[in-house]
Design a protein around this motif. Structure first.
Motif, PDB file in Angstrom:
ATOM      1  N   UNK A 118       0.988  -1.259   0.016  1.00 36.97           N
ATOM      2  CA  UNK A 118       0.053  -0.028  -0.189  1.00 36.97           C
ATOM      3  C   UNK A 118       0.870   1.328   0.023  1.00 36.97           C
ATOM      4  N   UNK A 119       1.956   1.320   0.870  1.00 39.17           N
ATOM      5  CA  UNK A 119       2.725   2.304   0.860  1.00 39.17           C
ATOM      6  C   UNK A 119       4.023   2.404  -0.107  1.00 39.17           C
ATOM      7  N   UNK A 120       4.444   1.219  -0.429  1.00 38.18           N
ATOM      8  CA  UNK A 120       5.609   1.315  -1.215  1.00 38.18           C
ATOM      9  C   UNK A 120       5.608   0.790  -2.762  1.00 38.18           C
ATOM     10  N   UNK A 142      10.239  10.092  -5.100  1.00 36.96           N
ATOM     11  CA  UNK A 142      10.851  10.729  -6.057  1.00 36.96           C
ATOM     12  C   UNK A 142      10.665  10.239  -7.164  1.00 36.96           C
ATOM     13  N   UNK A 143      10.214   8.960  -7.467  1.00 38.22           N
ATOM     14  CA  UNK A 143       9.780   8.216  -8.510  1.00 38.22           C
ATOM     15  C   UNK A 143       8.705   8.748  -9.373  1.00 38.22           C
ATOM     16  N   UNK A 144       7.930   9.691  -8.609  1.00 44.34           N
ATOM     17  CA  UNK A 144       6.721  10.419  -8.987  1.00 44.34           C
ATOM     18  C   UNK A 144       7.097  11.367 -10.034  1.00 44.34           C
ATOM     19  N   UNK A 145       8.361  11.898  -9.830  1.00 38.29           N
ATOM     20  CA  UNK A 145       8.619  12.933 -10.602  1.00 38.29           C
ATOM     21  C   UNK A 145       8.619  12.847 -12.243  1.00 38.29           C
ATOM     22  N   UNK A 172       8.800   1.827 -12.276  1.00 37.96           N
ATOM     23  CA  UNK A 172       8.375   2.117 -10.949  1.00 37.96           C
ATOM     24  C   UNK A 172       7.129   2.203 -10.426  1.00 37.96           C
ATOM     25  N   UNK A 173       6.328   1.353 -11.137  1.00 39.87           N
ATOM     26  CA  UNK A 173       4.815   1.076 -10.628  1.00 39.87           C
ATOM     27  C   UNK A 173       4.005   2.505 -10.505  1.00 39.87           C
ATOM     28  N   UNK A 174       4.575   3.409 -11.481  1.00 40.95           N
ATOM     29  CA  UNK A 174       3.556   4.690 -11.437  1.00 40.95           C
ATOM     30  C   UNK A 174       2.673   4.721 -12.537  1.00 40.95           C
ATOM     31  N   UNK A 175       2.250   3.490 -13.225  1.00 43.58           N
ATOM     32  CA  UNK A 175       1.388   3.419 -14.262  1.00 43.58           C
ATOM     33  C   UNK A 175       0.052   4.054 -14.096  1.00 43.58           C
ATOM     34  N   UNK A 176      -0.456   3.676 -12.845  1.00 42.75           N
ATOM     35  CA  UNK A 176      -1.893   4.310 -12.668  1.00 42.75           C
ATOM     36  C   UNK A 176      -1.945   5.649 -12.347  1.00 42.75           C
ATOM     37  N   UNK A 177      -0.969   6.308 -11.827  1.00 45.53           N
ATOM     38  CA  UNK A 177      -0.941   7.625 -11.629  1.00 45.53           C
ATOM     39  C   UNK A 177      -0.596   8.399 -13.013  1.00 45.53           C
ATOM     40  N   UNK A 178       0.330   7.759 -13.952  1.00 43.12           N
ATOM     41  CA  UNK A 178       0.804   8.305 -15.117  1.00 43.12           C
ATOM     42  C   UNK A 178      -0.648   8.471 -16.067  1.00 43.12           C
ATOM     43  N   UNK A 179      -1.468   7.320 -15.937  1.00 39.06           N
ATOM     44  CA  UNK A 179      -2.746   7.326 -17.054  1.00 39.06           C
ATOM     45  C   UNK A 179      -3.574   8.198 -16.513  1.00 39.06           C
ATOM     46  N   UNK A 180      -3.706   8.528 -15.092  1.00 41.52           N
ATOM     47  CA  UNK A 180      -4.609   9.548 -14.559  1.00 41.52           C
ATOM     48  C   UNK A 180      -4.128  10.968 -15.165  1.00 41.52           C
ATOM     49  N   UNK A 181      -3.036  11.259 -15.106  1.00 41.52           N
ATOM     50  CA  UNK A 181      -2.252  12.507 -15.566  1.00 41.52           C
ATOM     51  C   UNK A 181      -2.539  12.539 -16.818  1.00 41.52           C
TER      52      UNK A 181
END
Length: 211
Positions: A118-120, A142-145, A172-181
């Motif tokens: 959930x956190x990592x 920082x990976x969200x950058x 870096x498992x940022x796929x969900x946030x990237x898609x939303x962006x």
């Protein structure tokens, strides 16, 4: 049932704001969508964390929030998300990406000990810098950058650079946030290059026009 505060998910329709200069309308500013505001909330924490140059051994030495302090926790996962504390059996539910639950810091310690994904991964973002630093989430955030850089890269139009960044997002498992962006940029008319759209859909494996 956890004693949590709910964020009002109802978003009132806002009218465009007109800037007036010397009696003349200069421009019309379109209010941000809910998704854009959600991304801004995430980015405000991420950018602050990314600016911090703190040695790993020092991060845990930051001030520990009070155990009863309720920390705003925002989902960065599409669809519903549920977590049940193994310590108190308290139930926490995020109905959609961008939804917020207020979780006592003591429960976040339990989450860290029993449900670290959930956190990592992360599935959620802590909108509290002290709490994020306590759990040493600076590297994760920082990976969200790389998500924050997407708009600039899309404007630049270099497909090779965009491909590198999208592949980094996947690792870096940022796929969900990237898609939303990306959906937000598309909806706001800031992404209309068909070659970039095809590249995004291919690498992140989703249909930008499908809801």
């Amino acid at each position: 049932m956890a004693n949590t505060k709910k964020i009002d998910e109802a978003v009132k329709e806002e009218k465009p704001v007109e800037n007036v200069e010397a009696g003349n309308v200069v421009e019309s500013v379109k209010p941000k969508s809910k998704a854009a505001k959600d991304i801004d909330d995430i980015n405000s924490v991420v950018n602050s964390m990314a600016r911090e140059e703190v040695a790993a051994e020092e991060v845990g030495a930051k001030v520990k929030p009070d155990s009863n302090k309720e920390i705003p926790v925002k989902s960065v996962t599409f669809g519903g998300l549920t977590w049940i504390s193994s310590k108190t059996n308290s139930y926490y539910r995020w109905n959609e990406i961008g939804a917020v639950e207020y979780v006592p810091f003591s429960e976040l310690i339990t989450m860290n000990n029993t449900s670290r994904d959930f956190l990592f991964d992360p599935l959620v973002i802590l909108l509290d810098e002290d709490a994020a630093k306590y759990f040493r989430l600076d590297t994760v955030y920082k990976n969200f950058a790389c998500v924050n850089r997407l708009e600039g890269l899309f404007d630049e139009g270099d497909l090779d650079k965009i491909e590198v960044e999208l592949n980094k997002i996947k690792t870096t498992k940022m796929r969900n946030v990237a898609i939303s962006k990306i959906r937000t940029l598309y909806d706001e008319g800031k992404l209309n290059n068909i070659n970039i759209i095809k590249l995004v859909e291919k690498i992140l494996c989703f249909d930008l026009t499908e809801r």
